[in-house]
Structure formats: C-alpha cells, structure tokens
Design a protein around this motif. Structure first.
Motif, short mmCIF file in Angstrom:
data_model
loop_
_atom_site.label_atom_id
_atom_site.label_comp_id
_atom_site.label_asym_id
_atom_site.label_seq_id
_atom_site.Cartn_x
_atom_site.Cartn_y
_atom_site.Cartn_z
N ALA A 1 -54.19 -89.73 106.05
CA ALA A 1 -54.71 -89.73 104.67
C ALA A 1 -55.38 -88.40 104.36
O ALA A 1 -56.11 -87.84 105.19
CB ALA A 1 -55.70 -90.88 104.48
N ALA A 2 -55.15 -87.92 103.15
CA ALA A 2 -55.80 -86.69 102.67
C ALA A 2 -56.35 -86.93 101.27
O ALA A 2 -55.85 -87.76 100.52
CB ALA A 2 -54.81 -85.52 102.64
N THR A 3 -57.39 -86.21 100.94
CA THR A 3 -57.91 -86.27 99.58
C THR A 3 -56.96 -85.53 98.64
O THR A 3 -56.19 -84.66 99.09
CB THR A 3 -59.30 -85.62 99.49
N PRO A 4 -56.99 -85.85 97.35
CA PRO A 4 -56.15 -85.07 96.42
C PRO A 4 -56.53 -83.60 96.41
O PRO A 4 -55.67 -82.74 96.16
CB PRO A 4 -56.38 -85.75 95.07
N GLU A 5 -57.80 -83.29 96.68
CA GLU A 5 -58.22 -81.89 96.73
C GLU A 5 -57.53 -81.15 97.87
O GLU A 5 -57.03 -80.03 97.70
CB GLU A 5 -59.75 -81.80 96.89
N ALA A 6 -57.52 -81.78 99.06
CA ALA A 6 -56.88 -81.14 100.21
C ALA A 6 -55.38 -80.99 99.97
O ALA A 6 -54.78 -79.95 100.33
CB ALA A 6 -57.15 -81.95 101.47
N TYR A 7 -54.76 -81.99 99.39
CA TYR A 7 -53.34 -81.91 99.08
C TYR A 7 -53.07 -80.77 98.10
O TYR A 7 -52.14 -79.97 98.31
CB TYR A 7 -52.86 -83.24 98.48
N PHE A 8 -53.85 -80.68 97.04
CA PHE A 8 -53.62 -79.64 96.03
C PHE A 8 -53.77 -78.25 96.63
O PHE A 8 -52.96 -77.35 96.35
CB PHE A 8 -54.58 -79.84 94.86
N ALA A 9 -54.79 -78.04 97.44
CA ALA A 9 -54.97 -76.73 98.07
C ALA A 9 -53.75 -76.37 98.92
O ALA A 9 -53.30 -75.22 98.94
CB ALA A 9 -56.24 -76.73 98.91
N ALA A 10 -53.18 -77.37 99.59
CA ALA A 10 -52.01 -77.11 100.43
C ALA A 10 -50.77 -76.79 99.60
O ALA A 10 -50.04 -75.84 99.89
CB ALA A 10 -51.75 -78.32 101.33
N VAL A 11 -50.50 -77.59 98.55
CA VAL A 11 -49.30 -77.32 97.74
C VAL A 11 -49.45 -76.01 96.98
O VAL A 11 -48.44 -75.31 96.75
CB VAL A 11 -48.97 -78.48 96.77
#
Length: 512
Positions: free
Chosen positions: A427-437
């Motif tokens: 599981a990841a936060t949407p913040e962590a996902y956005f930084a990655a994409v």
C-alpha cells in the motif's frame, strides 16, 4: 487630363484618405483599449447575506439597498436564504423581489440558523452521504430561490460559521460555480482560488467593510480601503470583498442570536422579533454605508463585480488546454516530495489534476501511445483516510505498469483520487504514488524509459496547511452549541487540499 479622369482621381484620393484615417483611428482605439486593460484593476465584490425572515423591516432594508445601488449602476450579489425568499413571497413583497432581481442572486442555505446547521449535521458524515444530506436539507431552499427570483443562484455561502466541504459537492451537482463568503476554514494566501473545482472567494486578505454606528468608523474604513488599494495596485491588482446583511441596518441585535443562540431551537410560534435601532441609528448606518461605497466607486481602477461575473472573470483555462509532452515535462519536473499546485504560463493546475495527467500519460506510454492529453475532469481528492508504507519500498516495472492502469481507471470511474494506491499487496499513499509517476514521466519524456525497479518513497501534500485545524476558535459562531467541534469534518476538508490552486483574472476588459 480629361475632366472626368481628374474627378475620378480626386475621388480615389479622398476615399483612400478616409480609409487610412479610419484605419489609424481603429489601431489607436485598439491600442488604448489594450493599454487600459493593462492597467491594474481592483475588483470589488459587494454582497449581502439576505437572511432575516422574522423582522419585516429587514424586507424594506433589502429594498432600499437594491434600489440605491441600481440607481448608481453598482452591481451587487444578494445571497438569499430559502425561507427569506418564501417569506417575501408570502408577504406579497413583489417590490423587494423585483428590486433584488436587478442584481445577482446567490444562495445562503434553506433556514440559516434553525438547528441543526450544515456543519453540525455534516460533522460526522463522509463525502458521499454528506453531499446527499446537504442536497436533502438545502435543496428545497435552492429550488425556491431559483423559482421566486427567476434565476439560478450564482453562488453559495454558509450560514454564519457553519462551513462544510460536502457543500462543494452539492454545489457542483447543482451547477453553482462560485463559493462566496467570509471565514477561515480554507484559503490560499488570501487570494481567490479553486477548491473542489469551484471558484472560491473565501478567506480573502482584503475583506473590508465599515462599521455602521458612527462617523469615525467610516473614516477608518476609508483609510483601510486606501491602504488596500495601494497594496493591490503595487502588486498588479486584485480583489476586495465587502459584505453586509440588510437586517443590520435596522436591527439592534441579529435575529438569529435572539432565537437560536448556543443551540437553542424554539418552535416557530415562540420566535421573537429582534430589537430595532432607533431612527437616528438607522440613518447613521445608511450614511456610513452610502458614503463608504461612494468613496470606493470614485477610484477609476475600481470595478464592482457580482459572483456571476467573477465566475467569468476567473474562469479556469486548464480544461481548455491540450497538454503536450513538453507541457507535461515542464509541470512534472517540478514535483517534489512536498506536493503543491503547478503552473504553465497563465494556467494553474491542482495536484489532483496533475496526478491525473501524469497517470494518463504513463498509461498511454505503457500501451504504446504517446499523445497530447486533455483534462476531461477535475478530480476530487481522496474522501477517506488511506494507508501506506511510511518507509517506502521498491516495485518492479510490471507491477508499476499494472498499478498505473488501475489508478487511471479508478479516477475515471470515481472522479476522485484513491485514498490508498495498491502496488500488488503493498500500500502507498496517493502522495507517494504521485511523486513516483511524476518522476517516471519526467524521465521518460527526457528519453529515459522506466527502469526494471522503481522506488516508491514517502511524500506529503504541502497544500494541506491551507486548511484550518479543528479548534474552538474555528467554530465561534454564536449559534453553535457550547463546545461544538468537528475534527472529522476538517480532516475531510484537508483531503480536498489536492484540489487547491490559484484563480487569476482573465483578459476581459469589462463585464456587463
């Protein structure tokens, strides 16, 4: 030369002279118009919470305000309570209704201070059930205001301090484009902004008004406006918000404080009339208001605008643009672990909009497509608390690709960001996902395809600091029960900080 030929030649010269003269005049007019528009403007929002349906004298106060402003060509916004509209209709006050209709009509809740008020009944609700409950309770008043005044309300603002984020979802459903009020629940550096997709004129730095009790108050108000004017002109222009209540020109105490103070909720037959001001006190109030508005109106750079006009003036250009690879690279290369809004020239994008753009771009690349992208929706932020590995983790390219496709589908289906992003069982936060994409998109746009292993690292939504923390002072409205708090409400509001971005005026020289 033949006489006819001379005459023909002379006519040709005159015609060319006239054509040249008008061409020069046209160019000069266009230049002057552009020069005038280039000068800083001060947009003044004058609005009235038209709410007191108990004291009949408040009807006459609203009539006088509307007529006085109409005579001077000053447009205003009257935010009308549903029960106030129905009361005007029952009392046969067609004169008041017709006078207000010459201005802009907004909405100000169904019953205003009759308990429970919006923040109270929404305090423990989520987003979807809260939006539905707001529509159930406030929808009848909205429809009555629209029916009685013959126009769809241009804006909404909460009764007193009873703010709630779910109202934005209901307003979007009704097609109301503007949130207009005063308060401190959410803001963006004291400027007009977008929140949950609506133009939000709230928590503005220059919210100015004059007291109504004596000459010294209006003198002090003029000084405050003069200072605000200097500051705004020095920074290229801006907005001043000024509000009143028609009832405060005639009463000595607010109608709702007399009846609903600190949670009181007497039956209608026990409602009391508020005490009225003396005749001299009323005349002082009118003098102060009229002097203050005339003082403001004399400045050449001032333009009074209604909420409806503001929706045009601050119309969001983001959905109109086609985002190229170069645009995406400029936007996403600036994304860091502290997530904020983005900017491309005069276009601002919320973190939620950039989240969608980056996701759609990567989905296309993984599927073998590389094409420009349009923003076909402005997604909300998450509507619940999620979970995520606070230490970060690594995923392989295959799992990253599958997650991007899943998130793109989720946002399109639900029109909001997920509270938790799943990379398989991680599981990841949407913040962590956005930084990655954002990082992977930027690299791919620079010619570096995704590696076999991609790091998902913690990030935070920096804009969340613009949403107030739940605290006693936030709920200081005299109508709230003693000790009222709404921590879940403000937590839900912070999730929607994903939708925050500045609103800037567009190139419209005048609004009629």
């Amino acid at each position: 030369m033949h006489v006819a030929s001379v005459r023909h030649f002379r006519g040709w010269i005159v015609a060319r002279y006239i054509t040249l003269k008008w061409s020069i005049a046209w160019v000069v007019c266009v230049w002057l118009a552009g020069l005038a528009h280039a000068e800083p403007r001060i947009w003044v929002l004058l609005w009235f919470d038209t709410e007191d349906y108990i004291l009949p004298a408040s009807d006459d106060a609203a009539l006088r305000l509307a007529q006085w402003l109409t005579e001077r060509g000053i447009p205003a916004t009257f935010k009308v309570v549903g029960e106030k509209a129905r009361t005007l209709e029952r009392r046969g006050r067609r004169d008041v209704i017709d006078a207000l209709k010459k201005h802009d009509i907004g909405y100000h809740s169904n019953y205003h201070s009759v308990h429970p008020t919006p923040a109270m009944y929404l305090a423990d609700m989520g987003w979807d059930d809260g939006v539905a409950e707001f529509v159930r309770r406030e929808g009848p008043g909205y429809e009555d205001v629209r029916r009685i005044f013959g126009q769809a309300p241009s804006c909404y603002g909460q009764p007193g301090g009873s703010w709630a984020p779910q109202a934005y979802g209901a307003l979007a459903r009704w097609g109301v484009p503007v949130y207009l009020d005063a308060g401190s629940h959410v803001g963006l550096e004291g400027q007009p902004h977008y929140y949950c997709g609506l133009l939000t004129l709230y928590h503005l730095r220059h919210t100015l008004r004059t007291g109504l009790d004596n000459d010294r108050e209006v003198e002090a108000a003029e000084e405050r406006f003069a200072k605000a004017r200097r500051d705004l002109l020095a920074s290229g222009g801006g907005v001043v918000s000024i509000y009143y209540h028609p009832c405060e020109f005639v009463h000595a105490q607010f109608w709702d404080g007399v009846n609903f103070r600190r949670g009181a909720n007497p039956p209608r037959e026990l409602w009391k009339l508020p005490p009225m001001k003396t005749g001299s006190a009323q005349q002082q109030a009118w003098r102060n208001f009229e002097r203050y508005i005339q003082f403001i109106a004399r400045f050449p750079e001032v333009r009074f605008v209604t909420a409806r006009q503001a929706a045009r003036l601050f119309a969001d250009p983001a959905p109109e643009r086609v985002y190229t690879g170069e645009d995406l690279r400029a936007l996403l290369s600036r994304v860091t672990s502290d997530i904020t809004y983005g900017q491309l020239g005069e276009v601002y994008l919320s973190p939620a909009e950039m989240f969608l753009l980056a996701t759609e771009y990567l989905r296309g690349r993984f599927e073998g497509r590389e094409e420009a992208i349009r923003l076909t929706l402005a997604p909300l932020g998450p509507v619940s608390a999620g979970s995520g590995d606070e230490r970060g983790f690594a995923v392989d390219r295959s799992q990253f690709e599958r997650t991007v496709a899943d998130v793109a589908d989720y946002v399109r289906q639900h029109r909001r960001l997920p509270a938790t992003v799943w990379f398989g069982s991680r599981a990841a936060t949407p913040e962590a996902y956005f930084a990655a994409v954002a990082r992977v998109s930027t690299d791919w746009l620079a010619g570096r395809p995704p590696p076999d292993t991609i790091q998902i690292v913690p990030a935070r939504l920096q804009l969340a600091r613009y949403v107030a923390q739940d605290a006693p002072g936030l709920w200081g409205w005299i109508i709230f029960p003693e000790g009222f708090r709404a921590p879940r409400l403000m937590e839900l509001a912070r999730y929607q900080a994903w939708t925050l971005k500045p609103a800037r005026p567009r190139a419209l020289p005048d609004l009629h």
